[in-house]
Scaffold this motif. Sequence first.
Motif: not given
Length: 612
Positions: A196, A217, A220-221, A254, A257, A275-277, A279, A282
């Motif tokens: 990750t 990271c 996010y995953q 998170i 983003g 990865f950033l957006k 969310d 989440l």
Amino acid sequence: MPEAPKILASEVSDQSLAEKNKIKLQFIEEVTLNTDDVQRRVLEEILSRNADVEYLKRHGLQGRTDRETFKHVMPVVTYEDIQPEINRIANGDKSKILCSNPISEFLTSSGTSGGERKLMPTIEEELDRRTLLYSLLMPVMNQFVPGLDQGKGMYFLFIKSESKTPGGLPARPVLTSYYKSSHFKNRPFDPYNNYTSPNQTILCPDSYQSMYSQMLCGLYQHKEVLRVGAVFASGFIRAIKFLEKHWPELVRDIRTGTLSSEITDLSVREAVGEFLKPDPKLADFVESECRKTSWQGIITRIWPNTKYVDVIVTGTMSQYIPTLDYYSNGLPLVCTMYASSECYFGVNLRPLCKPSEVSYTLIPNMAYFEFLPVHRNIGVSSSISLPKALTEKEQQELVDLVDVKLGQEYELVVTTYAGLYRYRVGDVLRVDGFKNNAPQFSFICRKNVALSIDADKTDEVELQNAVKNAVKHLVPFDASLSEYTSYADTSSIPGHYVLFWELCLNGNTPIPPSVFEDCCLTIEESLNSVYRQGRVSDKSIGPLEIKMVESGTFDKLMDYAISLGASINQYKTPRCVKFAPIIELLNSRVVDCYFSPKCPKWVPGHKQWGSN
């Protein structure tokens, strides 16, 4: 000699994962069946390559490559014995002093292993051997936990900024060397080593930015994570504590983003930016889990598909097992490999075994291995006491890899491709079994890590067991021991053992002073007979003392060690401290002190020189 799997250097894209696994498992099978032949050829290769080096010529090897001559003329050595040669190389002498190949860098040993940072010579091709050992881990693991290629590993890996010797050679921890190498940075895609953490986050020299970005990271995953880990158990727990402290900022990033302005490393910002957006879903999920009063099972709550925790929990790291069990809801704790700055040694072929049953199979083409028998003084002291210099008789006691005996403890001695000859690593191992003809070893402790006031010697294992017995007194109060260290206080006569304890208090019931006094006495009752004789009969040792320190003290201790050059990857809380500034730091954070209220039990029947 069985060759390393050909797919190691460049993975063949059309070769199935099953075929790659089969090749690597077959390699393990071959080298463990032909262990002695592989060891003989390894020694011959090392000695023939280095026949002209100054060190071997000085000892009169005269180009011979047979084991008998090698053992007869070459001494068993410690770091102090070869330090003059190491210093010459470090200062820029490029002649063939220890190795015919150019020394490419020095690998620095852990700042808390034996108390001093040592420089271990290495050569470029050693990276191939390290990469080989890494390549064996997941094929072994896949036999027990299939499907790991379908997700990712969340591993918290770190580097430290390297230094240069006067001669211009890099000096850095072995993991920093590996992570900065093309073997790691330019590794071909491997579904088993799909992390990750982007490389840039691992290679960031700022430990806060590295930890923050790796954690972000990983969050996010979170659904893709199948395994989690770090190098040592303490490092992984530090990551969880980081989340516990910084989850509001992580949740904010998170939700929006965006990346925290505290992350200033441009390469990290670019890598994490992929990865950033925003969310919000989440963010709500992570926030709801982190806001809960209890963090029990936090790993499986946030990373629900995690199958195991990959960390070292042997030796003194075993004290973290209860904490890991708490955070992971009892997930398997997996120790995969055994390695050091001197050499990479072996792999755990039963990775799902209990932590107390971990044993490592030494891969015989890593180096030439010898073993010095260790004899405990049963009935007087269970401590391991190994002399710095060996007598001629003790030198003759060393045995080869295939000649070790089941149940016997040995100090590991290595001869490497990079210029160490019959070098005492300092690890004490016990033979627990065999894989074909290759022995399997459990790690016991580092040699001679001891507390001592008078004739007493208390080793790391004995101290850990004594503390383990004592902390049972804390259970009724819903308290546990977070960290500890010790030192031998000889500022007064008689001297006495001092333990610094940092507690984790989960309950509201105050702990009476008498409970901590009982802890002191239980530790004393658990120590060896020489210690107890010193307390009861000889009066040469004073009552044991426990000093309670403020929360966060051991984080301060680690920060201090890192500021002096210790590697965050290799850092382990020292179980015995002698360095005055560290003792001063610990004493400055003491909130309460407790002493053993009476002498422990001791009877004279177990004296070394008994009188009947």
